[in-house]
Motif scaffolding. Structure first.
Motif, PDB file in Angstrom:
ATOM      1  N   ILE A 134       1.770  -7.215 -11.680  1.00 47.28           N
ATOM      2  CA  ILE A 134       1.032  -7.024 -10.427  1.00 47.28           C
ATOM      3  C   ILE A 134       0.326  -5.666 -10.431  1.00 47.28           C
ATOM      4  CG2 ILE A 134       1.217  -6.824  -7.916  1.00 47.28           C
ATOM      5  CD1 ILE A 134       1.652  -9.655  -8.908  1.00 47.28           C
ATOM      6  N   GLY A 135       1.039  -4.640 -10.912  1.00 43.54           N
ATOM      7  CA  GLY A 135       0.462  -3.298 -10.936  1.00 43.54           C
ATOM      8  C   GLY A 135      -0.838  -3.244 -11.714  1.00 43.54           C
ATOM      9  N   ARG A 136      -0.903  -3.980 -12.811  1.00 40.45           N
ATOM     10  CA  ARG A 136      -2.107  -3.983 -13.644  1.00 40.45           C
ATOM     11  C   ARG A 136      -3.312  -4.529 -12.876  1.00 40.45           C
ATOM     12  NH1 ARG A 136      -2.233  -3.123 -18.815  1.00 40.45           N
ATOM     13  NH2 ARG A 136       0.029  -3.377 -18.962  1.00 40.45           N
ATOM     14  N   THR A 137      -3.060  -5.526 -12.023  1.00 42.52           N
ATOM     15  CA  THR A 137      -4.169  -6.157 -11.277  1.00 42.52           C
ATOM     16  C   THR A 137      -4.726  -5.246 -10.186  1.00 42.52           C
ATOM     17  OG1 THR A 137      -2.737  -7.205  -9.613  1.00 42.52           O
ATOM     18  CG2 THR A 137      -3.137  -8.432 -11.656  1.00 42.52           C
ATOM     19  N   ILE A 138      -3.949  -4.216  -9.755  1.00 45.89           N
ATOM     20  CA  ILE A 138      -4.428  -3.322  -8.696  1.00 45.89           C
ATOM     21  C   ILE A 138      -4.742  -1.922  -9.230  1.00 45.89           C
ATOM     22  CG2 ILE A 138      -3.276  -4.590  -6.848  1.00 45.89           C
ATOM     23  CD1 ILE A 138      -1.081  -2.456  -6.850  1.00 45.89           C
ATOM     24  N   GLY A 139      -4.811  -1.821 -10.568  1.00 44.83           N
ATOM     25  CA  GLY A 139      -5.245  -0.562 -11.170  1.00 44.83           C
ATOM     26  C   GLY A 139      -4.136   0.418 -11.506  1.00 44.83           C
ATOM     27  N   GLY A 155       9.847   6.350   1.281  1.00 44.23           N
ATOM     28  CA  GLY A 155      10.640   5.139   1.228  1.00 44.23           C
ATOM     29  C   GLY A 155       9.800   3.930   0.844  1.00 44.23           C
ATOM     30  N   GLU A 156      10.473   2.812   0.602  1.00 47.12           N
ATOM     31  CA  GLU A 156       9.770   1.578   0.260  1.00 47.12           C
ATOM     32  C   GLU A 156       9.112   0.996   1.516  1.00 47.12           C
ATOM     33  OE1 GLU A 156      10.660  -2.192  -2.593  1.00 47.12           O
ATOM     34  OE2 GLU A 156      12.213  -1.722  -1.122  1.00 47.12           O
ATOM     35  N   ILE A 157       7.870   0.509   1.349  1.00 51.84           N
ATOM     36  CA  ILE A 157       7.096  -0.029   2.472  1.00 51.84           C
ATOM     37  C   ILE A 157       6.614  -1.437   2.126  1.00 51.84           C
ATOM     38  CG2 ILE A 157       5.033   0.280   3.911  1.00 51.84           C
ATOM     39  CD1 ILE A 157       5.153   3.297   3.207  1.00 51.84           C
ATOM     40  N   ARG A 173      10.070  -4.833  -4.059  1.00 54.13           N
ATOM     41  CA  ARG A 173       8.667  -5.233  -3.975  1.00 54.13           C
ATOM     42  C   ARG A 173       8.418  -6.204  -2.822  1.00 54.13           C
ATOM     43  NH1 ARG A 173       8.367  -8.035  -9.120  1.00 54.13           N
ATOM     44  NH2 ARG A 173      10.562  -8.350  -8.609  1.00 54.13           N
ATOM     45  N   PRO A 174       8.676  -5.766  -1.589  1.00 54.92           N
ATOM     46  CA  PRO A 174       8.555  -6.658  -0.426  1.00 54.92           C
ATOM     47  C   PRO A 174       7.134  -7.146  -0.168  1.00 54.92           C
ATOM     48  CG  PRO A 174       8.843  -4.384   0.293  1.00 54.92           C
ATOM     49  CD  PRO A 174       9.084  -4.398  -1.182  1.00 54.92           C
ATOM     50  N   THR A 175       6.127  -6.385  -0.617  1.00 56.77           N
ATOM     51  CA  THR A 175       4.734  -6.784  -0.391  1.00 56.77           C
ATOM     52  C   THR A 175       4.428  -8.136  -1.030  1.00 56.77           C
ATOM     53  OG1 THR A 175       4.068  -4.469  -0.257  1.00 56.77           O
ATOM     54  CG2 THR A 175       2.315  -6.066  -0.698  1.00 56.77           C
ATOM     55  N   ILE A 176       5.080  -8.422  -2.176  1.00 58.42           N
ATOM     56  CA  ILE A 176       4.857  -9.718  -2.838  1.00 58.42           C
ATOM     57  C   ILE A 176       6.079 -10.635  -2.652  1.00 58.42           C
ATOM     58  CG2 ILE A 176       3.159  -8.864  -4.497  1.00 58.42           C
ATOM     59  CD1 ILE A 176       5.428  -8.711  -6.579  1.00 58.42           C
ATOM     60  N   ASN A 177       6.867 -10.319  -1.602  1.00 54.84           N
ATOM     61  CA  ASN A 177       7.991 -11.174  -1.191  1.00 54.84           C
ATOM     62  C   ASN A 177       9.031 -11.397  -2.289  1.00 54.84           C
ATOM     63  OD1 ASN A 177       6.912 -11.648   1.460  1.00 54.84           O
ATOM     64  ND2 ASN A 177       5.425 -13.045   0.512  1.00 54.84           N
ATOM     65  N   PHE A 215       3.647  -3.817   2.595  1.00 51.18           N
ATOM     66  CA  PHE A 215       2.238  -3.777   2.986  1.00 51.18           C
ATOM     67  C   PHE A 215       1.738  -5.194   3.259  1.00 51.18           C
ATOM     68  CE2 PHE A 215       2.984  -0.015   0.394  1.00 51.18           C
ATOM     69  CZ  PHE A 215       2.453   0.984   1.200  1.00 51.18           C
ATOM     70  N   ASN A 216       0.698  -5.275   4.061  1.00 49.53           N
ATOM     71  CA  ASN A 216       0.131  -6.583   4.404  1.00 49.53           C
ATOM     72  C   ASN A 216      -0.687  -7.175   3.260  1.00 49.53           C
ATOM     73  OD1 ASN A 216       1.181  -6.666   7.075  1.00 49.53           O
ATOM     74  ND2 ASN A 216      -0.430  -5.253   7.731  1.00 49.53           N
ATOM     75  N   THR A 217      -1.303  -6.284   2.472  1.00 48.84           N
ATOM     76  CA  THR A 217      -2.138  -6.756   1.364  1.00 48.84           C
ATOM     77  C   THR A 217      -1.908  -5.884   0.132  1.00 48.84           C
ATOM     78  OG1 THR A 217      -4.010  -5.300   1.901  1.00 48.84           O
ATOM     79  CG2 THR A 217      -3.939  -7.459   2.992  1.00 48.84           C
ATOM     80  N   LEU A 218      -2.306  -6.415  -1.032  1.00 48.27           N
ATOM     81  CA  LEU A 218      -2.218  -5.645  -2.275  1.00 48.27           C
ATOM     82  C   LEU A 218      -3.178  -4.461  -2.247  1.00 48.27           C
ATOM     83  CD1 LEU A 218      -1.898  -8.432  -5.011  1.00 48.27           C
ATOM     84  CD2 LEU A 218      -0.120  -6.864  -4.206  1.00 48.27           C
ATOM     85  N   GLU A 219      -4.286  -4.608  -1.508  1.00 46.20           N
ATOM     86  CA  GLU A 219      -5.246  -3.503  -1.381  1.00 46.20           C
ATOM     87  C   GLU A 219      -4.605  -2.322  -0.659  1.00 46.20           C
ATOM     88  OE1 GLU A 219      -9.766  -2.542   0.291  1.00 46.20           O
ATOM     89  OE2 GLU A 219      -8.805  -4.459   0.742  1.00 46.20           O
ATOM     90  N   GLU A 220      -3.839  -2.605   0.400  1.00 45.66           N
ATOM     91  CA  GLU A 220      -3.133  -1.534   1.108  1.00 45.66           C
ATOM     92  C   GLU A 220      -2.123  -0.853   0.182  1.00 45.66           C
ATOM     93  OE1 GLU A 220      -1.281  -2.860   4.679  1.00 45.66           O
ATOM     94  OE2 GLU A 220      -3.139  -3.563   5.599  1.00 45.66           O
ATOM     95  N   LEU A 221      -1.436  -1.655  -0.616  1.00 50.92           N
ATOM     96  CA  LEU A 221      -0.474  -1.114  -1.582  1.00 50.92           C
ATOM     97  C   LEU A 221      -1.177  -0.205  -2.581  1.00 50.92           C
ATOM     98  CD1 LEU A 221       2.250  -0.930  -3.076  1.00 50.92           C
ATOM     99  CD2 LEU A 221       1.713  -3.124  -4.156  1.00 50.92           C
ATOM    100  N   SER A 222      -2.308  -0.666  -3.100  1.00 49.94           N
ATOM    101  CA  SER A 222      -3.072   0.123  -4.077  1.00 49.94           C
ATOM    102  C   SER A 222      -3.527   1.448  -3.478  1.00 49.94           C
ATOM    103  CB  SER A 222      -4.288  -0.681  -4.555  1.00 49.94           C
ATOM    104  OG  SER A 222      -5.062   0.080  -5.455  1.00 49.94           O
ATOM    105  N   ASN A 223      -3.991   1.410  -2.222  1.00 44.72           N
ATOM    106  CA  ASN A 223      -4.438   2.642  -1.560  1.00 44.72           C
ATOM    107  C   ASN A 223      -3.297   3.633  -1.381  1.00 44.72           C
ATOM    108  OD1 ASN A 223      -7.054   1.665  -1.345  1.00 44.72           O
ATOM    109  ND2 ASN A 223      -6.770   0.844   0.721  1.00 44.72           N
ATOM    110  N   LYS A 224      -2.118   3.110  -1.050  1.00 39.20           N
ATOM    111  CA  LYS A 224      -0.950   3.987  -0.866  1.00 39.20           C
ATOM    112  C   LYS A 224      -0.512   4.596  -2.191  1.00 39.20           C
ATOM    113  CE  LYS A 224       2.093   5.918   1.775  1.00 39.20           C
ATOM    114  NZ  LYS A 224       1.663   6.940   2.738  1.00 39.20           N
ATOM    115  N   ILE A 225      -0.564   3.820  -3.254  1.00 41.51           N
ATOM    116  CA  ILE A 225      -0.208   4.357  -4.575  1.00 41.51           C
ATOM    117  C   ILE A 225      -1.181   5.465  -4.951  1.00 41.51           C
ATOM    118  CG2 ILE A 225      -0.013   3.841  -7.044  1.00 41.51           C
ATOM    119  CD1 ILE A 225       0.928   1.022  -6.270  1.00 41.51           C
TER     120      ILE A 225
END
Length: 289
Positions: free
Chosen positions: A180-185, A261-263, A225-229, A265-275
């Motif tokens: 998953i990480g690879r797909t969001i950069g 802490g672990e969060i 990894r709660p963002t991807i359930n 996110f609603n979308t992978l884009e939000e996750l990518s921005n936080k990273i």
């Protein structure tokens, strides 16, 4: 060959342990006999109290740290129910005497044997086997493996670092992840560590990551990894400025700071921005050191 020895679990080989080991090596030099550490491949309280306390160091890590302090002879005992029931004299006779120990340096507050003898009683019993018992000096700080475990589990990484005298670390092999990480950069390495190791709380950490002789600044995420359930705990590390494939390579992760802490996110884009924000924080910390 005779030895000057000390006994202990030495989990973490923290600053209190280092103080004891230096005293052991000093005695070794004064008496011209080799130093020896007698340790255990597990945590005694797990046997005595039926607990499941996790280790700060695997047996391999512990031996490496002991050798770094100048200890070449290390005897690793399996602390089982039978050993837990041995009285001090039985332990001295079965182990110390047979290992040619002539001087025993006893940690200031350390006890061995099910009968929980006083220091003077240890001296008296050991004399029967021509073993001199010396009490180590008290280490000045409140430093124990239990205290360090508590600090790590509370996410107080910097406080644990002070007591250890080094960064807490995990080691393991990079195994296949979900990519998953690879797909969001942000391609991460999924590191599989020994089951007995203490894992810091879920969250994001600033780290140093070692691959062979190379060291990288890194971001480590411990979580489900709660963002991807997902629900399985993973240890994933992103190496800043690294190019290449880490699959099946061994990595050592040293924890420097707790970031957040672990969060979920609603979308992978939000996750990518936080990273991206997390990586920026790490770079800023590097620049200010």
């Amino acid at each position: 060959m005779y030895f000057v020895a000390t006994i202990g679990t030495f989990d973490g080989v923290h600053l209190g342990h280092v103080s004891l080991l230096r005293e052991l090596c000093k005695l070794s030099t004064e008496h011209n006999i080799e130093p020896m550490v007698i340790t255990f491949n597990n945590i005694p309280r797990n046997v005595i109290k039926n607990e499941n306390t996790k280790n700060l160091t695997t047996i391999e890590e512990k031996q490496e740290l002991l050798r770094a302090q100048g200890i070449k002879r290390i005897e690793v005992l399996n602390f089982n129910e039978e050993v837990s029931k041995l009285k001090a004299e039985e332990f001295i006779k079965s182990y110390l005497y047979k290992l040619n120990v002539r001087i025993l340096l006893l940690g200031y507050n350390h006890h061995f044997g099910s009968d929980n003898l006083s220091f003077e009683e240890y001296k008296k019993v050991a004399q029967k086997y021509d073993i001199e018992v010396i009490r180590a000096h008290k280490y000045g700080e409140n430093c124990s493996s239990s205290e360090i475990r508590a600090k790590i589990l509370e996410g107080k990484i910097e406080e644990a670092t002070i007591l250890l005298g080094r960064n807490y670390s995990l080691q393991g092999i990079v195994v296949k992840g979900d990519s998953i990480g690879r797909t969001i950069g942000y391609p991460t390495a999924n590191v599989e560590v020994a089951e007995e190791k203490l894992i810091p709380p879920r969250g994001v950490y600033s780290c140093k990551c070692y691959e062979g002789n190379l060291v990288y600044n890194a971001l480590c995420n411990i979580g489900i990894r709660p963002t991807i359930n997902k629900t399985e705990l993973r240890i994933e590390v992103y190496l800043l400025d690294y190019q290449g494939d880490l699959y099946q390579k061994k990595l050592k992760i040293e924890f420097c700071d707790y970031i957040r802490g672990e969060i979920k996110f609603n979308t992978l884009e939000e996750l990518s921005n936080k990273i991206s924000e997390d990586v920026l924080k790490i770079r800023e910390k590097i620049e200010h050191k």
